[in-house]
Write an enzyme that holds these catalytic residues in place. Structure first.
Site, short mmCIF file in Angstrom:
data_model
loop_
_atom_site.label_atom_id
_atom_site.label_comp_id
_atom_site.label_asym_id
_atom_site.label_seq_id
_atom_site.Cartn_x
_atom_site.Cartn_y
_atom_site.Cartn_z
N GLU A 1 -2.96 -13.03 4.74
CA GLU A 1 -3.71 -12.31 5.78
C GLU A 1 -4.84 -13.24 6.20
O GLU A 1 -5.81 -13.43 5.49
CB GLU A 1 -4.22 -10.98 5.24
N ASN B 1 0.83 -1.21 0.00
CA ASN B 1 0.00 0.00 0.00
C ASN B 1 0.87 1.26 0.00
O ASN B 1 1.50 1.60 0.99
CB ASN B 1 -0.91 -0.04 1.24
N ASP C 1 -1.20 -3.51 9.91
CA ASP C 1 -2.51 -4.05 9.55
C ASP C 1 -3.56 -3.14 10.15
O ASP C 1 -3.52 -2.85 11.35
CB ASP C 1 -2.65 -5.49 10.08
N LYS D 1 -2.95 14.45 8.79
CA LYS D 1 -3.54 13.13 9.07
C LYS D 1 -2.67 12.37 10.07
O LYS D 1 -3.18 11.81 11.03
CB LYS D 1 -3.71 12.34 7.76
N GLY E 1 -7.76 4.73 0.44
CA GLY E 1 -8.77 3.85 1.04
C GLY E 1 -10.04 4.58 1.46
O GLY E 1 -10.65 5.33 0.68
P1 ITT Z 1 -0.90 -4.12 3.07
O1 ITT Z 1 -0.10 -4.61 1.92
O2 ITT Z 1 -0.09 -3.23 3.99
O3 ITT Z 1 -1.62 -5.21 3.84
P2 ITT Z 1 -3.60 -3.20 2.50
O4 ITT Z 1 -4.11 -2.02 1.72
O5 ITT Z 1 -4.08 -4.56 2.10
O6 ITT Z 1 -2.00 -3.12 2.45
P3 ITT Z 1 -4.69 -3.69 5.14
O7 ITT Z 1 -4.58 -5.16 4.97
O8 ITT Z 1 -4.23 -3.11 6.44
O9 ITT Z 1 -3.90 -2.91 4.01
O10 ITT Z 1 -6.19 -3.32 4.82
C1 ITT Z 1 -6.83 -2.28 5.36
C2 ITT Z 1 -7.87 -1.70 4.42
O11 ITT Z 1 -8.34 -0.54 5.06
C3 ITT Z 1 -7.31 -1.29 3.06
O12 ITT Z 1 -8.29 -1.44 2.06
C4 ITT Z 1 -6.99 0.17 3.22
O13 ITT Z 1 -7.23 0.90 2.03
C5 ITT Z 1 -7.96 0.61 4.32
N1 ITT Z 1 -7.21 1.51 5.21
C6 ITT Z 1 -6.19 1.20 6.06
N2 ITT Z 1 -5.70 2.30 6.64
C7 ITT Z 1 -6.42 3.33 6.15
C8 ITT Z 1 -6.37 4.71 6.34
O14 ITT Z 1 -5.45 5.29 7.11
N3 ITT Z 1 -7.26 5.46 5.69
C9 ITT Z 1 -8.17 4.91 4.88
N4 ITT Z 1 -8.28 3.62 4.62
C10 ITT Z 1 -7.41 2.83 5.25
#
Ligand code: ITT
Length: 184
Positions: free
Chosen positions: A36, A9, A65, A162, A140
């Site tokens: 995951e 991400n 996470d 933020k 996200g």
């Molecule tokens: P990783 O490779 O780090 O796992 P990911 O996007 O899959 O990346 P997560 O498994 O932690 O991350 O999933 C969390 C979801 O919530 C993901 O769709 C993010 O876009 C969203 N998310 C996490 N942190 C956020 C934030 O600070 N603001 C908005 N959305 C967030």
């Protein structure tokens, strides 16, 4: 000092860079897909990720996470946030909440650092899901989340703004305090 951040991400990496570079810590993104698992808590998902990665990567490294927990949906999407974001997206969440008065929600972030041992740092930010998407920053669910005490959504804030109040910023603060005591 360099720190490896295992994540796919880019938004998380941008926040980590803004947070850690003033301390002289350079963030290196490593895109390694790790399983995951379906678990009840973000901590369990993060710990499983670390256990899987530690046999495959040279320590130290960290991962994050996170999830969005919506009160009226009994904490959904929570640990399923990544899947729900990919499938329903922000529009889907707004649809699920159509006509729902209780808009309370929180974000939680679990940062897991592995240096031969596991260290967990967490952060949480309360807020609400607004009725329409606002803002182009962040990533996200940011356009639909307005943190408590603010009129902007996360997506209308700069990365620094933020970071100052976000779940991830709080977890990074705990992590950096630990680093200062133990490493830097
Ligand atoms: P990783 O490779 O780090 O796992 P990911 O996007 O899959 O990346 P997560 O498994 O932690 O991350 O999933 C969390 C979801 O919530 C993901 O769709 C993010 O876009 C969203 N998310 C996490 N942190 C956020 C934030 O600070 N603001 C908005 N959305 C967030």
């Amino acid at each position: 000092m360099k720190m490896i951040f295992v994540t796919s991400n880019r938004g998380k990496v941008r926040e980590a860079e803004r947070y850690f570079s003033p301390m002289g810590v350079k963030i290196i993104q490593m895109k390694v897909e790790y399983p995951e698992i379906q678990a009840d808590s973000l901590e369990e998902v993060a710990e499983f990720g670390i256990r899987w990665l530690k046999d495959r990567l040279d320590a130290p490294f960290f991962l994050d996470d996170s999830g969005l927990f919506i009160e009226a949906l009994k904490g959904f999407p929570g640990v399923y946030s990544a899947y729900v974001y990919r499938t329903l997206g922000n529009d889907g969440i707004l649809k699920l909440l159509e006509g729902v008065e209780n808009r309370r929600a929180h974000f939680k972030s679990v940062v897991a650092y592995y240096d031969g041992e596991l260290h967990i740092f967490t952060g949480k930010t309360e807020g609400r899901i607004i009725h329409d998407k606002r803002g182009r920053g962040g990533f996200g669910f940011d356009p639909i989340f307005q943190p408590e005490g603010f009129t902007k959504t996360f997506a209308e804030m700069t990365t620094e703004e933020k970071n100052r109040i976000s779940h991830r910023g709080k977890a990074f603060r705990a992590f950096s305090e630990w680093l200062k005591e133990n490493l830097i």
